[in-house]
Design a protein around this motif. Structure first.
Motif, PDB file in Angstrom:
ATOM      1  N   THR A  16       0.787  -1.227   0.000  1.00 40.05           N
ATOM      2  CA  THR A  16       0.000   0.000   0.000  1.00 40.05           C
ATOM      3  C   THR A  16       0.821   1.281   0.000  1.00 40.05           C
ATOM      4  OG1 THR A  16      -0.082  -0.013   2.413  1.00 40.05           O
ATOM      5  CG2 THR A  16      -1.895  -1.106   1.244  1.00 40.05           C
ATOM      6  N   GLY A  17       2.068   1.198   0.397  1.00 30.23           N
ATOM      7  CA  GLY A  17       2.875   2.406   0.517  1.00 30.23           C
ATOM      8  C   GLY A  17       2.552   3.207   1.764  1.00 30.23           C
ATOM      9  N   LEU A  18       1.946   2.557   2.744  1.00 31.39           N
ATOM     10  CA  LEU A  18       1.627   3.242   4.002  1.00 31.39           C
ATOM     11  C   LEU A  18       2.901   3.658   4.722  1.00 31.39           C
ATOM     12  CD1 LEU A  18      -1.138   0.933   5.540  1.00 31.39           C
ATOM     13  CD2 LEU A  18      -1.465   3.172   4.506  1.00 31.39           C
ATOM     14  N   ARG A  19       2.814   4.720   5.472  1.00 34.18           N
ATOM     15  CA  ARG A  19       3.887   5.117   6.375  1.00 34.18           C
ATOM     16  C   ARG A  19       3.738   4.297   7.654  1.00 34.18           C
ATOM     17  NH1 ARG A  19       1.822   9.315   3.670  1.00 34.18           N
ATOM     18  NH2 ARG A  19       3.278  10.712   2.620  1.00 34.18           N
ATOM     19  N   ASN A  20       4.819   4.196   8.427  1.00 37.18           N
ATOM     20  CA  ASN A  20       4.774   3.412   9.667  1.00 37.18           C
ATOM     21  C   ASN A  20       3.664   3.872  10.594  1.00 37.18           C
ATOM     22  OD1 ASN A  20       6.896   1.806   8.926  1.00 37.18           O
ATOM     23  ND2 ASN A  20       8.420   2.987  10.051  1.00 37.18           N
ATOM     24  N   SER A  21       3.542   5.164  10.786  1.00 36.74           N
ATOM     25  CA  SER A  21       2.516   5.679  11.700  1.00 36.74           C
ATOM     26  C   SER A  21       1.114   5.393  11.172  1.00 36.74           C
ATOM     27  CB  SER A  21       2.702   7.178  11.925  1.00 36.74           C
ATOM     28  OG  SER A  21       2.657   7.868  10.701  1.00 36.74           O
ATOM     29  N   GLU A  22       0.952   5.393   9.850  1.00 40.64           N
ATOM     30  CA  GLU A  22      -0.355   5.074   9.263  1.00 40.64           C
ATOM     31  C   GLU A  22      -0.698   3.610   9.491  1.00 40.64           C
ATOM     32  OE1 GLU A  22      -0.272   8.327   5.621  1.00 40.64           O
ATOM     33  OE2 GLU A  22       0.388   6.281   5.247  1.00 40.64           O
ATOM     34  N   LEU A  23       0.292   2.749   9.357  1.00 41.15           N
ATOM     35  CA  LEU A  23       0.076   1.319   9.604  1.00 41.15           C
ATOM     36  C   LEU A  23      -0.368   1.088  11.040  1.00 41.15           C
ATOM     37  CD1 LEU A  23       0.578  -1.665   8.446  1.00 41.15           C
ATOM     38  CD2 LEU A  23       2.619  -1.549   9.862  1.00 41.15           C
ATOM     39  N   CYS A  24       0.240   1.786  11.969  1.00 39.67           N
ATOM     40  CA  CYS A  24      -0.102   1.628  13.385  1.00 39.67           C
ATOM     41  C   CYS A  24      -1.526   2.067  13.688  1.00 39.67           C
ATOM     42  CB  CYS A  24       0.872   2.427  14.248  1.00 39.67           C
ATOM     43  SG  CYS A  24       2.572   1.830  14.166  1.00 39.67           S
ATOM     44  N   SER A  25      -2.077   2.959  12.874  1.00 43.16           N
ATOM     45  CA  SER A  25      -3.418   3.480  13.154  1.00 43.16           C
ATOM     46  C   SER A  25      -4.538   2.714  12.457  1.00 43.16           C
ATOM     47  CB  SER A  25      -3.494   4.964  12.766  1.00 43.16           C
ATOM     48  OG  SER A  25      -3.426   5.101  11.372  1.00 43.16           O
ATOM     49  N   TRP A  33     -12.287  -5.922   2.817  1.00 37.37           N
ATOM     50  CA  TRP A  33     -11.703  -7.149   2.285  1.00 37.37           C
ATOM     51  C   TRP A  33     -12.140  -7.410   0.850  1.00 37.37           C
ATOM     52  CZ3 TRP A  33      -7.917  -8.756   5.237  1.00 37.37           C
ATOM     53  CH2 TRP A  33      -7.968  -8.486   6.613  1.00 37.37           C
ATOM     54  N   GLU A  34     -13.391  -7.178   0.547  1.00 37.78           N
ATOM     55  CA  GLU A  34     -13.917  -7.473  -0.784  1.00 37.78           C
ATOM     56  C   GLU A  34     -13.313  -6.560  -1.848  1.00 37.78           C
ATOM     57  OE1 GLU A  34     -16.075  -6.963   1.890  1.00 37.78           O
ATOM     58  OE2 GLU A  34     -16.126  -9.118   2.261  1.00 37.78           O
ATOM     59  N   ALA A  35     -13.170  -5.291  -1.527  1.00 40.11           N
ATOM     60  CA  ALA A  35     -12.644  -4.320  -2.490  1.00 40.11           C
ATOM     61  C   ALA A  35     -11.122  -4.246  -2.459  1.00 40.11           C
ATOM     62  CB  ALA A  35     -13.231  -2.941  -2.212  1.00 40.11           C
ATOM     63  N   GLY A  36     -10.483  -4.858  -1.464  1.00 43.50           N
ATOM     64  CA  GLY A  36      -9.028  -4.799  -1.357  1.00 43.50           C
ATOM     65  C   GLY A  36      -8.528  -3.409  -1.018  1.00 43.50           C
ATOM     66  N   GLN A  37      -9.240  -2.726  -0.131  1.00 36.04           N
ATOM     67  CA  GLN A  37      -8.920  -1.344   0.207  1.00 36.04           C
ATOM     68  C   GLN A  37      -8.672  -1.193   1.710  1.00 36.04           C
ATOM     69  OE1 GLN A  37     -12.459   0.670  -1.084  1.00 36.04           O
ATOM     70  NE2 GLN A  37     -11.721   0.868  -3.183  1.00 36.04           N
ATOM     71  N   VAL A  38      -7.805  -0.234   2.010  1.00 36.29           N
ATOM     72  CA  VAL A  38      -7.529   0.109   3.405  1.00 36.29           C
ATOM     73  C   VAL A  38      -7.774   1.597   3.567  1.00 36.29           C
ATOM     74  CG1 VAL A  38      -5.783   0.171   5.226  1.00 36.29           C
ATOM     75  CG2 VAL A  38      -5.782  -1.706   3.568  1.00 36.29           C
ATOM     76  N   LEU A  39      -8.567   1.956   4.550  1.00 36.15           N
ATOM     77  CA  LEU A  39      -8.847   3.347   4.853  1.00 36.15           C
ATOM     78  C   LEU A  39      -7.770   3.864   5.803  1.00 36.15           C
ATOM     79  CD1 LEU A  39     -10.708   5.858   4.843  1.00 36.15           C
ATOM     80  CD2 LEU A  39     -11.900   4.822   6.785  1.00 36.15           C
ATOM     81  N   VAL A  40      -7.115   4.939   5.401  1.00 35.18           N
ATOM     82  CA  VAL A  40      -6.117   5.585   6.246  1.00 35.18           C
ATOM     83  C   VAL A  40      -6.780   6.826   6.821  1.00 35.18           C
ATOM     84  CG1 VAL A  40      -3.831   6.637   6.327  1.00 35.18           C
ATOM     85  CG2 VAL A  40      -4.270   4.716   4.784  1.00 35.18           C
ATOM     86  N   ARG A  41      -7.054   6.805   8.110  1.00 35.88           N
ATOM     87  CA  ARG A  41      -7.786   7.902   8.742  1.00 35.88           C
ATOM     88  C   ARG A  41      -6.884   9.079   9.102  1.00 35.88           C
ATOM     89  NH1 ARG A  41     -12.908   6.331  10.206  1.00 35.88           N
ATOM     90  NH2 ARG A  41     -13.251   4.093  10.137  1.00 35.88           N
ATOM     91  N   ASN A  46      -2.897  14.921   8.443  1.00 35.57           N
ATOM     92  CA  ASN A  46      -4.203  14.535   8.994  1.00 35.57           C
ATOM     93  C   ASN A  46      -5.266  14.363   7.925  1.00 35.57           C
ATOM     94  OD1 ASN A  46      -3.750  14.060  11.664  1.00 35.57           O
ATOM     95  ND2 ASN A  46      -4.193  16.135  12.321  1.00 35.57           N
ATOM     96  N   LYS A  47      -4.851  13.949   6.740  1.00 39.27           N
ATOM     97  CA  LYS A  47      -5.803  13.724   5.656  1.00 39.27           C
ATOM     98  C   LYS A  47      -6.197  12.257   5.616  1.00 39.27           C
ATOM     99  CE  LYS A  47      -4.289  17.573   2.925  1.00 39.27           C
ATOM    100  NZ  LYS A  47      -3.790  18.040   1.662  1.00 39.27           N
ATOM    101  N   GLN A  48      -7.412  12.030   5.190  1.00 38.98           N
ATOM    102  CA  GLN A  48      -7.950  10.682   5.070  1.00 38.98           C
ATOM    103  C   GLN A  48      -7.877  10.252   3.613  1.00 38.98           C
ATOM    104  OE1 GLN A  48     -11.588  10.079   7.249  1.00 38.98           O
ATOM    105  NE2 GLN A  48     -12.364   8.758   5.656  1.00 38.98           N
ATOM    106  N   ARG A  49      -7.501   8.976   3.383  1.00 40.57           N
ATOM    107  CA  ARG A  49      -7.450   8.467   2.015  1.00 40.57           C
ATOM    108  C   ARG A  49      -7.681   6.962   2.019  1.00 40.57           C
ATOM    109  NH1 ARG A  49      -1.995   8.340   3.370  1.00 40.57           N
ATOM    110  NH2 ARG A  49      -0.754   6.723   2.383  1.00 40.57           N
ATOM    111  N   ILE A  50      -7.966   6.435   0.844  1.00 40.11           N
ATOM    112  CA  ILE A  50      -8.146   4.996   0.669  1.00 40.11           C
ATOM    113  C   ILE A  50      -7.023   4.494  -0.223  1.00 40.11           C
ATOM    114  CG2 ILE A  50      -9.621   3.204  -0.298  1.00 40.11           C
ATOM    115  CD1 ILE A  50     -12.018   4.930   0.448  1.00 40.11           C
TER     116      ILE A  50
END
Length: 94
Positions: A16-25, A33-41, A46-50
């Motif tokens: 996903t290319g998440l940052r460490n702090s994003e992974l922790c959150s 699971w069905e769409a294969g998406q992770v919501l980064v809050r 402090n921006k939200q993205r999928i």
């Protein structure tokens, strides 16, 4: 146990290319699971993205959740996907 957690975390970071702090959150409810998406809050600024994750990464995370996460879980209310040794959300340094 820790190998399954760390392997799943690495797969998800790579996929996903998440940052460490994003992974922790990431919470259990943040994964579609069905769409294969992770919501980064709480992303950068402090921006939200999928973000999209490939199936192998999601399989590793699902394996961690299904078979090993409960070994770390101390409180049933904890929603974090990745838990530390004391049952709390992992920290960046871990």
């Amino acid at each position: 146990m820790r190998g399954a957690r760390d392997g799943a975390a690495c797969e998800l970071l790579y996929a996903t290319g998440l940052r460490n702090s994003e992974l922790c959150s990431v919470n259990l409810s943040d994964i579609n699971w069905e769409a294969g998406q992770v919501l980064v809050r709480r992303g950068k600024g402090n921006k939200q993205r999928i973000v999209l994750a490939y199936p192998r990464a999601l399989h590793a995370v699902r394996y961690w959740i299904r078979f090993w996460r409960r070994e770390y879980l101390r409180r049933d209310i904890e929603q974090a996907v990745f838990l530390g040794e004391y049952g709390d959300r992992i920290q960046r340094q871990q």
